[in-house]
Design an enzyme around this catalytic site. Structure first.
Site, PDB file in Angstrom:
ATOM      1  N   VAL A  77       2.507  -7.901  -4.035  1.00 40.22           N
ATOM      2  CA  VAL A  77       1.796  -6.655  -4.297  1.00 40.22           C
ATOM      3  C   VAL A  77       2.528  -5.554  -3.538  1.00 40.22           C
ATOM      4  CG1 VAL A  77      -0.404  -5.420  -4.069  1.00 40.22           C
ATOM      5  CG2 VAL A  77      -0.391  -7.895  -4.527  1.00 40.22           C
ATOM      6  N   SER A 105       2.343 -11.884  -0.885  1.00 47.18           N
ATOM      7  CA  SER A 105       2.899 -10.905   0.040  1.00 47.18           C
ATOM      8  C   SER A 105       2.389  -9.552  -0.410  1.00 47.18           C
ATOM      9  CB  SER A 105       4.426 -10.895  -0.013  1.00 47.18           C
ATOM     10  OG  SER A 105       4.941 -12.153   0.336  1.00 47.18           O
ATOM     11  N   CYS A 106       2.139  -8.676   0.547  1.00 49.81           N
ATOM     12  CA  CYS A 106       1.708  -7.315   0.221  1.00 49.81           C
ATOM     13  C   CYS A 106       2.466  -6.372   1.138  1.00 49.81           C
ATOM     14  CB  CYS A 106       0.199  -7.167   0.414  1.00 49.81           C
ATOM     15  SG  CYS A 106      -0.416  -5.528  -0.032  1.00 49.81           S
ATOM     16  N   VAL A 107       3.160  -5.425   0.537  1.00 49.56           N
ATOM     17  CA  VAL A 107       3.971  -4.505   1.323  1.00 49.56           C
ATOM     18  C   VAL A 107       3.738  -3.067   0.881  1.00 49.56           C
ATOM     19  CG1 VAL A 107       5.782  -6.186   1.840  1.00 49.56           C
ATOM     20  CG2 VAL A 107       5.953  -4.791  -0.211  1.00 49.56           C
TER      21      VAL A 107
END
Length: 128
Positions: A77, A105-107
């Site tokens: 995301v 994963s969220c960045v």
């Protein structure tokens, strides 16, 4: 290797495909909040509306490949603003059973295509 494309998700706007099926996996391109029919941004400035459209687009690509959300093993995301995490997470949670949710994963990123607020891609296991 098989190229996956559907009219139910936005057409690629560059030299890439919506997804590639290879070696038992589906690798999707990132989806943004484009309406597949008009190719215009949905929910300008509204992260919840954009997240819903992004996941609808991603779902259409999954379906074209014969997959559904239960086949997804990894998502990434991308957020324009990490302050939108809770709002996007609430929409995201509607698509995945927490007990079998994929790795994620969220960045936060400096900028996304067409200045959207959220983009999501995934890897799924192809059904046998």
């Amino acid at each position: 290797m098989q190229i996956i494309n559907t009219a139910q998700a936005p057409a690629p706007v560059g030299p890439y495909n919506q997804a590639i099926a290879a070696n038992g996996f589906l690798f999707t391109a990132g989806q943004i909040a484009l309406d597949p029919q008009t190719m215009t941004i949905v929910g300008e400035g509204n992260v919840e509306a954009q997240a819903k459209q992004v996941l609808a687009n991603l779902g259409a690509v999954l379906q074209e490949a014969g997959c559904d959300w239960k086949n997804v093993v990894k998502t990434t995301v991308f957020l324009q603003d990490m302050n939108d995490f809770a709002a996007v997470n609430a929409i995201y949670a509607q698509y995945f059973d927490e007990a079998i949710a994929p790795a994620r994963s969220c960045v936060e990123v400096a900028r996304l295509p067409k200045d959207v607020l959220v983009e999501v891609d995934c890897v799924a296991v192809l059904p046998s």
